[in-house]
Structures are given as structure tokens and as C-alpha cells.
Design a protein around this motif. Structure first.
Motif, PDB file in Angstrom:
ATOM      1  N   VAL A   1      35.258  21.071  11.002  1.00  0.00           N
ATOM      2  CA  VAL A   1      34.967  22.501  11.013  1.00  0.00           C
ATOM      3  C   VAL A   1      35.869  23.192  12.034  1.00  0.00           C
ATOM      4  CG1 VAL A   1      33.197  24.267  11.354  1.00  0.00           C
ATOM      5  CG2 VAL A   1      32.559  22.030  10.412  1.00  0.00           C
ATOM      6  N   GLY A   2      36.864  23.913  11.564  1.00  0.00           N
ATOM      7  CA  GLY A   2      37.697  24.719  12.439  1.00  0.00           C
ATOM      8  C   GLY A   2      38.777  23.945  13.161  1.00  0.00           C
ATOM      9  N   GLN A   3      39.583  24.705  13.891  1.00  0.00           N
ATOM     10  CA  GLN A   3      40.742  24.150  14.593  1.00  0.00           C
ATOM     11  C   GLN A   3      40.569  24.132  16.111  1.00  0.00           C
ATOM     12  OE1 GLN A   3      44.450  25.960  12.959  1.00  0.00           O
ATOM     13  NE2 GLN A   3      43.077  26.927  11.468  1.00  0.00           N
ATOM     14  N   GLY A   4      39.426  24.612  16.587  1.00  0.00           N
ATOM     15  CA  GLY A   4      39.175  24.629  18.030  1.00  0.00           C
ATOM     16  C   GLY A   4      38.079  23.663  18.405  1.00  0.00           C
ATOM     17  N   HIS A   5      37.080  24.164  19.146  1.00  0.00           N
ATOM     18  CA  HIS A   5      35.918  23.346  19.497  1.00  0.00           C
ATOM     19  C   HIS A   5      34.934  23.377  18.334  1.00  0.00           C
ATOM     20  CE1 HIS A   5      37.103  22.634  23.632  1.00  0.00           C
ATOM     21  NE2 HIS A   5      37.331  23.922  23.788  1.00  0.00           N
ATOM     22  N   GLY A   6      34.858  22.286  17.581  1.00  0.00           N
ATOM     23  CA  GLY A   6      33.962  22.215  16.443  1.00  0.00           C
ATOM     24  C   GLY A   6      32.519  22.031  16.884  1.00  0.00           C
ATOM     25  N   PRO A   7      31.573  22.094  15.931  1.00  0.00           N
ATOM     26  CA  PRO A   7      30.155  21.963  16.251  1.00  0.00           C
ATOM     27  C   PRO A   7      29.715  20.516  16.365  1.00  0.00           C
ATOM     28  CG  PRO A   7      30.415  22.314  13.912  1.00  0.00           C
ATOM     29  CD  PRO A   7      31.799  22.378  14.495  1.00  0.00           C
ATOM     30  N   VAL A   8      28.550  20.320  16.962  1.00  0.00           N
ATOM     31  CA  VAL A   8      27.906  19.004  16.939  1.00  0.00           C
ATOM     32  C   VAL A   8      27.270  18.816  15.567  1.00  0.00           C
ATOM     33  CG1 VAL A   8      27.454  19.210  19.407  1.00  0.00           C
ATOM     34  CG2 VAL A   8      25.639  19.776  17.777  1.00  0.00           C
ATOM     35  N   HIS A   9      26.896  17.579  15.251  1.00  0.00           N
ATOM     36  CA  HIS A   9      26.268  17.291  13.947  1.00  0.00           C
ATOM     37  C   HIS A   9      24.758  17.365  14.108  1.00  0.00           C
ATOM     38  CE1 HIS A   9      25.337  15.885  10.105  1.00  0.00           C
ATOM     39  NE2 HIS A   9      26.045  14.756  10.047  1.00  0.00           N
TER      40      HIS A   9
ATOM     41  N   VAL B  18      14.992  35.959  15.655  1.00  0.00           N
ATOM     42  CA  VAL B  18      15.227  37.373  15.904  1.00  0.00           C
ATOM     43  C   VAL B  18      16.640  37.492  16.451  1.00  0.00           C
ATOM     44  CG1 VAL B  18      14.656  39.307  17.423  1.00  0.00           C
ATOM     45  CG2 VAL B  18      12.831  38.054  16.261  1.00  0.00           C
ATOM     46  N   ILE B  19      17.464  38.304  15.798  1.00  0.00           N
ATOM     47  CA  ILE B  19      18.873  38.414  16.175  1.00  0.00           C
ATOM     48  C   ILE B  19      19.054  39.540  17.189  1.00  0.00           C
ATOM     49  CG2 ILE B  19      21.206  38.899  15.339  1.00  0.00           C
ATOM     50  CD1 ILE B  19      20.406  37.653  12.676  1.00  0.00           C
ATOM     51  N   THR B  20      19.757  39.247  18.281  1.00  0.00           N
ATOM     52  CA  THR B  20      20.017  40.236  19.329  1.00  0.00           C
ATOM     53  C   THR B  20      21.409  40.841  19.252  1.00  0.00           C
ATOM     54  OG1 THR B  20      20.795  38.529  20.862  1.00  0.00           O
ATOM     55  CG2 THR B  20      18.432  39.087  20.916  1.00  0.00           C
ATOM     56  N   ALA B  21      22.359  40.114  18.662  1.00  0.00           N
ATOM     57  CA  ALA B  21      23.730  40.599  18.610  1.00  0.00           C
ATOM     58  C   ALA B  21      24.474  39.921  17.466  1.00  0.00           C
ATOM     59  CB  ALA B  21      24.457  40.319  19.930  1.00  0.00           C
ATOM     60  N   LEU B  22      25.437  40.629  16.932  1.00  0.00           N
ATOM     61  CA  LEU B  22      26.358  40.062  15.953  1.00  0.00           C
ATOM     62  C   LEU B  22      27.670  39.783  16.664  1.00  0.00           C
ATOM     63  CD1 LEU B  22      25.720  42.563  13.012  1.00  0.00           C
ATOM     64  CD2 LEU B  22      24.570  40.386  13.459  1.00  0.00           C
ATOM     65  N   THR B  23      28.300  38.677  16.330  1.00  0.00           N
ATOM     66  CA  THR B  23      29.594  38.371  16.922  1.00  0.00           C
ATOM     67  C   THR B  23      30.611  38.076  15.827  1.00  0.00           C
ATOM     68  OG1 THR B  23      29.328  35.960  17.074  1.00  0.00           O
ATOM     69  CG2 THR B  23      28.427  37.286  18.886  1.00  0.00           C
ATOM     70  N   ALA B  24      31.862  38.328  16.150  1.00  0.00           N
ATOM     71  CA  ALA B  24      32.973  37.861  15.325  1.00  0.00           C
ATOM     72  C   ALA B  24      33.611  36.722  16.105  1.00  0.00           C
ATOM     73  CB  ALA B  24      33.970  38.989  15.070  1.00  0.00           C
ATOM     74  N   GLN B  25      33.387  35.502  15.651  1.00  0.00           N
ATOM     75  CA  GLN B  25      33.914  34.354  16.372  1.00  0.00           C
ATOM     76  C   GLN B  25      34.140  33.192  15.431  1.00  0.00           C
ATOM     77  OE1 GLN B  25      31.177  31.913  18.920  1.00  0.00           O
ATOM     78  NE2 GLN B  25      29.689  33.556  18.526  1.00  0.00           N
ATOM     79  N   ASN B  26      34.940  32.252  15.912  1.00  0.00           N
ATOM     80  CA  ASN B  26      35.141  30.990  15.197  1.00  0.00           C
ATOM     81  C   ASN B  26      35.192  29.887  16.244  1.00  0.00           C
ATOM     82  OD1 ASN B  26      37.742  31.180  16.327  1.00  0.00           O
ATOM     83  ND2 ASN B  26      38.596  32.085  14.470  1.00  0.00           N
ATOM     84  N   THR B  27      35.702  28.732  15.873  1.00  0.00           N
ATOM     85  CA  THR B  27      35.709  27.614  16.815  1.00  0.00           C
ATOM     86  C   THR B  27      36.729  27.795  17.932  1.00  0.00           C
ATOM     87  OG1 THR B  27      37.325  26.352  15.521  1.00  0.00           O
ATOM     88  CG2 THR B  27      34.987  26.033  14.982  1.00  0.00           C
ATOM     89  N   ARG B  28      37.595  28.808  17.809  1.00  0.00           N
ATOM     90  CA  ARG B  28      38.629  29.030  18.814  1.00  0.00           C
ATOM     91  C   ARG B  28      38.292  30.124  19.811  1.00  0.00           C
ATOM     92  NH1 ARG B  28      43.810  29.448  14.919  1.00  0.00           N
ATOM     93  NH2 ARG B  28      42.300  30.747  13.810  1.00  0.00           N
ATOM     94  N   GLY B  29      37.273  30.936  19.512  1.00  0.00           N
ATOM     95  CA  GLY B  29      36.933  31.975  20.469  1.00  0.00           C
ATOM     96  C   GLY B  29      36.163  33.121  19.852  1.00  0.00           C
TER      97      GLY B  29
END
Length: 281
Positions: free
Chosen positions: A267-275, A52-63
Motif C-alpha cells: 500500500v503506497g510508496q511511503g510508510h505503509g499501514p500495519v496489517h 465520529v469524524i472530527t476532521a477530513l484530511t488529504a493524505q497518503n502514505t507519504r504525507g
């Protein structure tokens, strides 16, 4: 017959149905945190994941550049439609941006309560962006924390919940324990990753007992969504039948392996995801 034989998945007898889990959280289009990280984690560990989604965000690995909370009545409709049809074994609650949404979640889960409720009080992004205003923070503390079997704040989030400075060492974490326990949750996992150093010590506050869970600090920049992934892993292990203390320990070990394998992702130029699927591909 064993349904799962990977190291990160608890074996489950073939006669038992795969448990159903639910994540209630915000969306992260980069896929590293929020709903997307939760769904990956819950699936990787052998549960059937719903959301169930509570919010939409515009984000990437940098913020995070923008947050768009969904209307409380639509969140209520999502919950009612889902819960009237699917029996949920364990639920993880993530980003909640307002009192109206917190009350909707509390009331829906009170009517059809899963066996386990895990609350990750998401208020501050890895980048440092504030995701929830003061009213939202108060709503989380008053409406959702007392309903949870386990809450999983990191040090800055614990400080926000209690209105005090963030702990700077283990002694300060232990000193914070009574205040966190008094908020009303069944148990508290106070995550110590912000302390720095070579280890990541977490403090499990279970009733009147304190239990330290040790873990190595993995040298990686791929830290996006670690809190979401850990709380979802705990939710999955609880749904699979693990006792709370064992579920927390197993989830922490799983996350360490996901961090160790994160170098396989670009994935991305900031904090990437875990695997999340390190045990599968």
C-alpha cells in the motif's frame, strides 16, 4: 461456547453481548491511520465499532497535504445522535484540532460517560507534519487529558504537551513521568519508539508506579498509523473486560504481530499501514 478463538482476541462468553466502542478522530483516505485504522482495529479485536469524524484530511502514505477540520456544532450533532441511541463501553479520542471541538467532546462524554476513555493526543503525523495548532494543543491538554483514563503520547507529543525537549533515553522518559501524570489523566502510556535501537520500550505511568513494557523493533517501513492502532487496540481490550495494565500489554503484543505481518500488504510508496486483520486473513 467461545465467540472468538483467534490468538489476538480475548475469548468472550456467549452470554455477554459484544461491547460497543467509539472512535472520535480524523479521517485518513489512505486507510492506514485515523478513523479508518481505528475501525479496523476495534473490529479485528472483536468489538462493534462506531465513529465520529472530527476532521477530513488529504493524505497518503507519504504525507499530509491538507487538513479540513469539521465544524464543532456538526461534531456535537454526531456525538449527540450516536450517544442517545447506542451505549458505548469504551471510547478512543484521536485528532482534535480546536478548543471548540475539545469542549464539545468533553461535554458530550461528561453527559454520557463510557466506562473507559482513551486519549491518543494526535498532533504530529508519522511524516512529521504538524496536524494541530497551538490553540488545539492547549485545548487537548486542558479539556481532554484530565477526562481520560489513559493517554498514549509518543515522545514528540509528550514534549509538546509539557513544552519541553523530547526525551532521548529511558532515564529522560522516567524524568518526564511526574509532569505527564500531573496533567490529570488516570494513567499515561509514554511510547518510546522514537528512541531507536533494537527494542521499543514503552513506559506505563499508573498512579505513582512506573512499569516498563518491552517489545522488539520490527524491521519494516509500514509504520503508518501505529499510534492510532495501538490506542484503539487498548480501547478494544478495555471494552472486552481486561484490566488497564493487561489491556496495554495485550495491545502492544497485537501491534507487534500486525507489524510483523505488514509485509503482506503493498500500500503506497511511503510508510505503509500495519496489517490490522493479520489474525483473520
Amino acid at each position: 461456547m467461545i465467540l472468538f478463538d483467534r490468538n489476538d482476541v480475548t475469548p468472550m462468553a456467549a452470554s455477554r453481548c459484544i461491547p460497543n466502542t467509539l472512535t472520535i478522530a480524523g479521517s485518513d483516505p489512505s486507510g492506514g491511520a485515523g478513523i479508518q485504522a481505528d475501525l479496523k482495529t476495534l473490529s479485528a479485536l472483536g468489538t462493534y465499532a462506531t465513529s465520529v469524524i472530527t476532521a477530513l484530511t488529504a493524505q497518503n502514505t507519504r504525507g499530509v497535504s491538507s487538513v479540513h477540520p469539521l465544524p464543532a456544532d456538526f461534531i456535537d450533532t454526531q456525538l449527540e445522535t450516536l450517544l442517545e441511541d447506542i451505549a458505548i463501553d469504551a471510547v478512543k479520542i484521536g485528532m482534535v484540532a480546536s478548543r471548540d471541538v475539545a469542549e464539545v467532546i468533553r461535554e458530550a462524554l461528561a453527559r454520557q460517560r463510557p466506562r473507559w476513555i482513551v486519549l491518543d493526543p494526535v498532533m504530529i503525523a508519522k511524516s512529521g507534519d504538524i496536524l494541530v495548532d497551538d490553540a488545539g494543543i492547549k485545548a487537548i491538554r486542558e479539556c481532554l487529558v484530565p477526562q481520560a483514563d489513559l493517554i498514549t503520547p509518543n515522545l514528540p507529543e509528550a514534549a509538546v504537551l509539557l513544552g519541553c525537549p523530547a526525551p532521548a533515553d529511558r532515564a529522560a522518559m522516567e524524568a518526564l513521568a511526574p509532569g505527564l501524570r500531573a496533567l490529570g489523566a488516570g494513567a499515561v502510556l509514554l511510547k518510546g519508539g522514537h528512541l531507536g535501537g533494537e527494542s521499543c520500550p514503552d513506559l506505563l505511568i499508573d498512579g505513582d508506579s512506573l512499569h516498563w513494557l518491552e517489545g522488539p523493533r520490527i524491521a519494516t517501513r509500514n509504520l503508518h498509523g501505529t499510534g492510532c492502532s495501538l490506542s484503539s487496540a487498548i480501547t478494544a481490550y478495555l471494552a472486552l473486560g481486561e484490566a488497564p495494565r493487561d489491556a496495554v500489554a495485550a495491545a502492544k503484543a497485537w501491534l507487534s504481530r500486525a507489524l510483523e505481518a505488514s509485509h503482506r500488504l503493498d500500500v503506497g510508496q511511503g510508510h505503509g499501514p500495519v496489517h490490522h486483520f493479520h489474525a483473520w486473513w
